[in-house]
Design an enzyme around this catalytic site. Structure first.
Site, PDB file in Angstrom:
ATOM      1  N   LYS A 188      34.386  40.770  50.202  1.00 40.54           N
ATOM      2  CA  LYS A 188      34.109  39.117  50.593  1.00 40.54           C
ATOM      3  C   LYS A 188      34.567  39.109  51.838  1.00 40.54           C
ATOM      4  O   LYS A 188      34.385  38.754  52.756  1.00 40.54           O
ATOM      5  CB  LYS A 188      35.496  38.587  49.174  1.00 40.54           C
ATOM      6  CG  LYS A 188      35.567  39.563  48.229  1.00 40.54           C
ATOM      7  CD  LYS A 188      34.600  37.972  47.013  1.00 40.54           C
ATOM      8  CE  LYS A 188      34.681  38.730  46.186  1.00 40.54           C
ATOM      9  NZ  LYS A 188      35.201  39.266  45.031  1.00 40.54           N
TER      10      LYS A 188
HETATM   11  C1  LIG Z   1      36.011  39.467  43.276  1.00 36.12           C
HETATM   12  C2  LIG Z   1      36.145  38.582  42.285  1.00 36.12           C
HETATM   13  C3  LIG Z   1      36.976  38.201  41.894  1.00 36.12           C
HETATM   14  C4  LIG Z   1      38.389  39.444  41.362  1.00 36.12           C
HETATM   15  O1  LIG Z   1      38.983  39.770  42.956  1.00 36.12           O
HETATM   16  P1  LIG Z   1      39.623  40.344  43.435  1.00 36.12           P
HETATM   17  O2  LIG Z   1      40.563  40.686  44.462  1.00 36.12           O
HETATM   18  O3  LIG Z   1      38.730  41.894  43.271  1.00 36.12           O
HETATM   19  O4  LIG Z   1      40.915  41.069  41.732  1.00 36.12           O
HETATM   20  C5  LIG Z   1      37.604  37.513  40.987  1.00 36.12           C
HETATM   21  N1  LIG Z   1      36.522  36.471  40.428  1.00 36.12           N
HETATM   22  C6  LIG Z   1      35.652  37.178  41.298  1.00 36.12           C
HETATM   23  C7  LIG Z   1      34.448  35.556  40.101  1.00 36.12           C
HETATM   24  C8  LIG Z   1      35.138  37.756  42.254  1.00 36.12           C
HETATM   25  O5  LIG Z   1      33.785  37.542  42.838  1.00 36.12           O
END
Ligand SMILES: *Cc1c(COP(=O)(O)O)cnc(C)c1O
Length: 387
Positions: A188
């Site tokens: 991210k």
């Molecule tokens: C990465 C992601 C999540 C989950 O995030 P985590 O921190 O891995 O639980 C949820 N929704 C979207 C759209 C994502 O890209």
């Protein structure tokens, strides 16, 4: 074909300050939730620039979404509307609580959920909407919040892609939904390895989420071990979860957050290089943020034009053959066995998501890329599109 090393689809950028801060945590004895997790929450609120926000650090965005929905009272018999064009985490948390998911199609221009369809999908069981700011482009939250208000629905934003995206110059997370949840997963826009942040202005929601974050305890570990009052006593008020963020992760987050604006600027630069370098090709380039707003560029999603000389799958194979990692965001939920079978879904119900999915490919866009890497991706895309 190429002697150059493989360029992965995504890589985090971890600096010496992050490493030193993690080492400091290890030496301090605070390896689980402690002072740095608290500081990280505080710093996150300061970053969003809104002192009325409660920021609750959790060990994933999935956990944060679960806590937010639990705190607003989602349960069996309820329905929650979201987009089919997302990661399964957005929807699975609804099922954790025994409620049902109502998937809607996307707007092909923005790839965000289609707000006309959101409104059409609202029924007597609907309790909440989960918008996803896909790739880092803000959903039209003003219109979405207006729809929610008129129908008495709650809004929990899946803001996993949207740090630091804006709508009408306001950061996502500050726009007045019931809660917004950010992800600090490895790929991210900033990372704590695993981690997330739930933000809300609702004091009761914040209180409930804090209690449920740690076993349903009415005091968290930091308070228990450092408060002046007798420290051994606590009460369990609900069967809570284990969703607290460790200080080791928060140590990373404190420094990633300081670098976030610089990260965003670099992502913007790479996106601009792609827009320029790919403009003449048989591609639909990603939608940009409206003038004056920030796209967080978590993803740069190409779509092959109808007349493109190769299939999407061949395109990705050719990219790999040139040493470039790519991905697809996402195989829409309506195609996955679990969701398809539970709600008897078919591609015909989601024509825009289906068409976008069949044509789309995400190319590398991350701050650790050098200018040479960016040019290499552009050349590889050009080469991969040859007949
Ligand atoms: C990465 C992601 C999540 C989950 O995030 P985590 O921190 O891995 O639980 C949820 N929704 C979207 C759209 C994502 O890209």
């Amino acid at each position: 074909m190429s002697a150059l090393p493989f360029l992965p689809f995504a890589l985090p950028e971890i600096g010496e300050e992050e490493i030193a801060e993690v080492v400091d945590s290890l030496r301090s004895g605070w390896v689980t939730t402690g002072p740095k997790a608290k500081r990280f929450e505080q710093a996150f609120g300061e970053f969003l620039g809104d002192s009325s926000l409660h920021c609750i650090a959790v060990n994933s965005a999935t956990a944060g979404l679960h806590l937010a929905l639990e705190a607003i009272g989602i349960g069996p018999g309820d329905e929650v509307i979201t987009t089919t064009h997302t990661f399964t985490a957005t929807a699975e948390v609804v099922r954790y609580l025994g409620a049902d998911v109502r998937l809607v199609d996307i707007d092909p221009a923005t790839l965000n959920l289609d707000l006309d369809q959101v409104e059409a999908a609202i029924g007597p069981k609907t309790r909440a909407i989960i918008p996803v700011h896909y790739a880092g482009l803000a959903v039209d939250m003003l219109r979405l919040l207006d729809i929610a208000r008129r129908h008495g629905l709650k809004v929990v934003e899946d803001a996993a892609h949207a740090l630091p995206a804006t709508l009408e110059r306001e950061l996502i997370g500050t726009l007045g939904s019931h809660a917004a949840v950010f992800s600090f997963y490895a790929n991210k826009t900033m990372t704590t390895g695993e981690g997330g942040m739930l933000v809300t202005r609702d004091a009761a929601l914040a209180e409930r989420a804090k209690v449920m974050r740690l076993h349903g305890m009415n005091r968290d570990a930091f308070d228990r071990f450092t408060a002046k009052k007798p420290s051994w006593y606590y009460e369990i008020v609900a069967p809570g979860y284990k969703y607290n963020l460790t200080d080791i992760a928060a140590a990373l987050g404190l420094h990633q957050l300081k670098r976030l604006q610089a990260f965003q600027a670099r992502r913007e630069q790479i996106a601009q290089a792609y827009f320029e370098g790919l403009a003449d090709l048989p591609l639909i380039l990603p939608p940009r943020a409206p003038e004056g707003d920030v796209h967080s560029w978590h993803l740069y999603v190409l779509r092959l034009s109808e007349g493109a000389p190769v299939s999407r799958d061949t395109f990705i194979e050719r990219m790999y053959a040139q040493g470039i990692g790519c991905s697809v965001h996402y195989v829409p939920l309506h195609l996955h066995p679990y969701w398809r079978e539970r709600y008897q879904l078919s591609p015909a119900q989601f024509p825009q998501s289906q068409r976008a999915y069949e044509a789309m490919v995400s190319i590398p866009l991350y701050t650790a890329m050098k200018d040479d890497d960016v040019q290499r991706v552009i050349q590889a895309v050009r080469h991969s599109l040859q007949a």
